[in-house]
Design an enzyme around this catalytic site. Structure first.
Site, PDB file in Angstrom:
ATOM      1  N   TYR A 134       0.846  -1.190   0.000  1.00  0.00           N
ATOM      2  CA  TYR A 134       0.000   0.000   0.000  1.00  0.00           C
ATOM      3  C   TYR A 134       0.881   1.239   0.000  1.00  0.00           C
ATOM      4  O   TYR A 134       0.668   2.194  -0.729  1.00  0.00           O
ATOM      5  CB  TYR A 134      -0.899   0.018   1.246  1.00  0.00           C
ATOM      6  CG  TYR A 134      -1.941  -1.072   1.252  1.00  0.00           C
ATOM      7  CD1 TYR A 134      -3.122  -0.916   0.549  1.00  0.00           C
ATOM      8  CD2 TYR A 134      -1.732  -2.256   1.937  1.00  0.00           C
ATOM      9  CE1 TYR A 134      -4.078  -1.909   0.536  1.00  0.00           C
ATOM     10  CE2 TYR A 134      -2.685  -3.254   1.930  1.00  0.00           C
ATOM     11  CZ  TYR A 134      -3.854  -3.088   1.238  1.00  0.00           C
ATOM     12  OH  TYR A 134      -4.785  -4.072   1.213  1.00  0.00           O
TER      13      TYR A 134
ATOM     14  N   ASN B 261     -12.413   0.044  -5.394  1.00  0.00           N
ATOM     15  CA  ASN B 261     -12.085  -0.286  -6.781  1.00  0.00           C
ATOM     16  C   ASN B 261     -13.317  -0.834  -7.504  1.00  0.00           C
ATOM     17  O   ASN B 261     -13.832  -1.873  -7.124  1.00  0.00           O
ATOM     18  CB  ASN B 261     -10.965  -1.341  -6.778  1.00  0.00           C
ATOM     19  CG  ASN B 261     -10.574  -1.749  -8.187  1.00  0.00           C
ATOM     20  OD1 ASN B 261     -11.037  -1.182  -9.160  1.00  0.00           O
ATOM     21  ND2 ASN B 261      -9.707  -2.743  -8.268  1.00  0.00           N
TER      22      ASN B 261
ATOM     23  N   CYS C 257      -6.288  -4.925  -7.734  1.00  0.00           N
ATOM     24  CA  CYS C 257      -6.156  -4.490  -6.353  1.00  0.00           C
ATOM     25  C   CYS C 257      -5.807  -5.664  -5.441  1.00  0.00           C
ATOM     26  O   CYS C 257      -5.458  -5.472  -4.286  1.00  0.00           O
ATOM     27  CB  CYS C 257      -7.406  -3.788  -5.863  1.00  0.00           C
ATOM     28  SG  CYS C 257      -8.863  -4.794  -5.838  1.00  0.00           S
ATOM     29  N   HIS C 258      -5.875  -6.883  -5.976  1.00  0.00           N
ATOM     30  CA  HIS C 258      -5.429  -8.033  -5.176  1.00  0.00           C
ATOM     31  C   HIS C 258      -3.896  -8.085  -5.126  1.00  0.00           C
ATOM     32  O   HIS C 258      -3.334  -8.840  -4.361  1.00  0.00           O
ATOM     33  CB  HIS C 258      -5.975  -9.332  -5.773  1.00  0.00           C
ATOM     34  CG  HIS C 258      -5.591  -9.543  -7.208  1.00  0.00           C
ATOM     35  ND1 HIS C 258      -6.278  -8.961  -8.256  1.00  0.00           N
ATOM     36  CD2 HIS C 258      -4.589 -10.245  -7.770  1.00  0.00           C
ATOM     37  CE1 HIS C 258      -5.717  -9.305  -9.399  1.00  0.00           C
ATOM     38  NE2 HIS C 258      -4.682 -10.076  -9.146  1.00  0.00           N
TER      39      HIS C 258
ATOM     40  N   GLU D   3      -1.778 -16.442 -10.131  1.00  0.00           N
ATOM     41  CA  GLU D   3      -0.762 -15.625 -10.794  1.00  0.00           C
ATOM     42  C   GLU D   3       0.650 -16.073 -10.444  1.00  0.00           C
ATOM     43  O   GLU D   3       1.615 -15.371 -10.722  1.00  0.00           O
ATOM     44  CB  GLU D   3      -0.968 -14.154 -10.407  1.00  0.00           C
ATOM     45  CG  GLU D   3      -2.288 -13.622 -10.911  1.00  0.00           C
ATOM     46  CD  GLU D   3      -2.499 -12.152 -10.608  1.00  0.00           C
ATOM     47  OE1 GLU D   3      -1.723 -11.598  -9.815  1.00  0.00           O
ATOM     48  OE2 GLU D   3      -3.423 -11.579 -11.180  1.00  0.00           O
TER      49      GLU D   3
END
Lengths: 172, 282
Positions: free
Chosen positions: B147, B170, B178-179, B205
């Site tokens: 962040y 978001n 945003c993950h 991912e």
């Protein structure tokens, strides 16, 4: 949570196409002249577009549209009266006297005069009674619709219409 | 004579035919159209999409995907629709929505390496949040930022909490990743759709995470935005590094792909057989 639950309100464009004629007719009749009707028509649809997302999809759009039109007509009548007090000289004709002449496009002579006569009688009615008659007979709304459009109870909508009709009958 | 009055009062023209009614209507309609253009809400197709992450409410404008909302409970759908109707004109158009569904499912299954749809940030809550979300789009698959790091990158070094808010609001999660934003200490942090979904997304991912994990796995490495070097998380230089300039990568390969070179002290690219030698150096 299924796809079938996704209920979308009718697109605004469609509402416009469906109702623009009757709204224009209503405004023409109430305002009595084309320029005012065109102005009111624009204001009505702009307001409707802004407010449309907050309209409950379960509600009927017609009374809602008429409510907007009615309010705008009221505003205009009020502002118009204010303006007229300032601008119009004392000896000038009032609009009601203007319309007394022979109409150009009457179905026949008598009908035309009757229409002018009716219009004069209507313009002598109290504002709320006139609105109620317009909505009941010209727009063809039911009493629930009139109540929604005029923001009053069904009973008072009914009373307004019946008082107006009684008066018109007695003067006819 | 009264019957005639009643007939008159109902007749559409009040005894007059309105001359040029169609013309008047056309003229007035043109005026309305011009005036409406100034306050026009963009048109958006909406639909519900099924995915391994649960049902998603998806909306698309002509500019791209504008909403991708996790449907968490039954009342959520109606409430969300009501909210976005204030900013979008919703229409039904199932085709593009279906395509989004296919893309998301393929991405989560690892068949597609990137989401290639345009994004419309029309629903972003403020210009600041929009800026943060745009900046976040630069974080590639297989990497995460903190962040704090994201706020510094967006030009607001003290705005870590504000970044948290922007992530929470978001409108297009998954597409705007945003993950991929976590706490600076390597903790995974929260997620608007629930921490479980965040873990699921990061795992797809390339992060070696199990359900219920709350920290980045040990295999992940730190990359320095300034020096373009990546380190093990326990490297002594990494410990001194400015946290706001750090990207976290799932593993050395991902860091390499992003154009970073391995640190010469902790040798994060070294094979397991060399580990012993490196341990002594660090």
């Amino acid at each position: 949570m299924g796809r079938e639950k996704l209920q979308l309100p009718i697109a605004f464009e469609q509402i416009m196409q469906r109702h623009e004629r009757e709204i224009m007719r209503y405004l023409l009749r109430v305002s009595g002249n084309r320029e005012d009707a065109a102005d009111l028509f624009q204001d009505t649809w702009l307001r409707a577009y802004r407010a449309y997302p907050t309209l409950d999809p379960a509600r009927d759009v017609r009374p809602w549209l008429y409510a907007i039109a009615v309010n705008l007509c009221r505003n205009r009548a009020r502002d118009g009266a204010r303006r007229a007090r300032v601008i119009v000289a004392e000896n000038e004709e009032t609009p009601a006297e203007n319309t007394r002449g022979k109409p150009d496009h009457a179905l026949n002579e008598n009908d035309g005069y009757a229409a002018v006569h009716l219009r004069d009688l209507m313009s002598a009615l109290p504002a709320r009674q006139r609105e109620a008659v317009h909505l009941r007979y010209f727009a063809g709304l039911d009493y629930a619709g009139i109540a929604a459009a005029m923001d009053c109870s069904q009973d008072s909508a009914r009373a307004n219409v019946s008082h107006a009709m009684k008066k018109l009958k007695s003067l006819w | 004579m009264f019957m005639k009055m009643e007939k008159l009062i109902r007749s559409p023209g009040n005894g007059f035919k309105v001359e040029g009614f169609e013309e008047l209507l056309r003229h007035a309609r043109r005026r309305v159209d011009t005036a409406l253009k100034r306050i026009w809400r963009p048109e958006a197709a909406v639909g519900v999409v099924e995915s391994p992450l649960g049902d998603l409410l998806v909306a698309m404008t002509h500019r791209g995907i504008v909403l991708n909302h996790y449907l968490l409970d039954d009342g959520d759908l109606a409430a969300t629709l009501e909210k976005i109707r204030l900013q979008l004109d919703l229409v039904e158009n199932p085709q593009p929505i279906k395509e989004v569904g296919v893309e998301i499912r393929r991405y989560l299954a690892g068949e597609a390496k990137a989401l290639r749809r345009n994004i419309d940030l029309h629903l972003a809550a403020s210009p600041f949040q929009e800026k943060i979300l745009r900046k976040l789009q630069e974080v590639p698959r297989g990497a995460v930022v903190s962040y704090q790091g994201l706020s510094a990158a967006a030009g607001a070094p003290k705005g870590a909490r504000a970044v948290g808010n922007a992530m929470h609001n978001n409108p297009v999660p998954i597409y705007v990743p945003c993950h991929r934003v976590i706490a600076s200490d390597g903790g995974l942090g929260g997620y608007a759709g629930g921490a479980r979904r965040k873990v699921q997304l990061l795992r797809s991912e390339g992060f070696a995470l199990e359900d219920g994990d709350v920290k980045l796995p040990g295999k992940s490495v730190w990359g320095h935005r300034a020096t373009n070097i990546y380190c093990r998380t326990n490297c002594r230089t990494a410990a001194r590094a400015d946290r706001s300039r750090i990207l976290f990568f799932a593993d050395p390969q991902h860091a390499q792909q992003a154009g970073l070179r391995p640190c010469k002290i902790c040798r994060p690219d070294a094979r397991v057989s060399d580990e012993r030698a490196i341990c002594r150096k660090t």
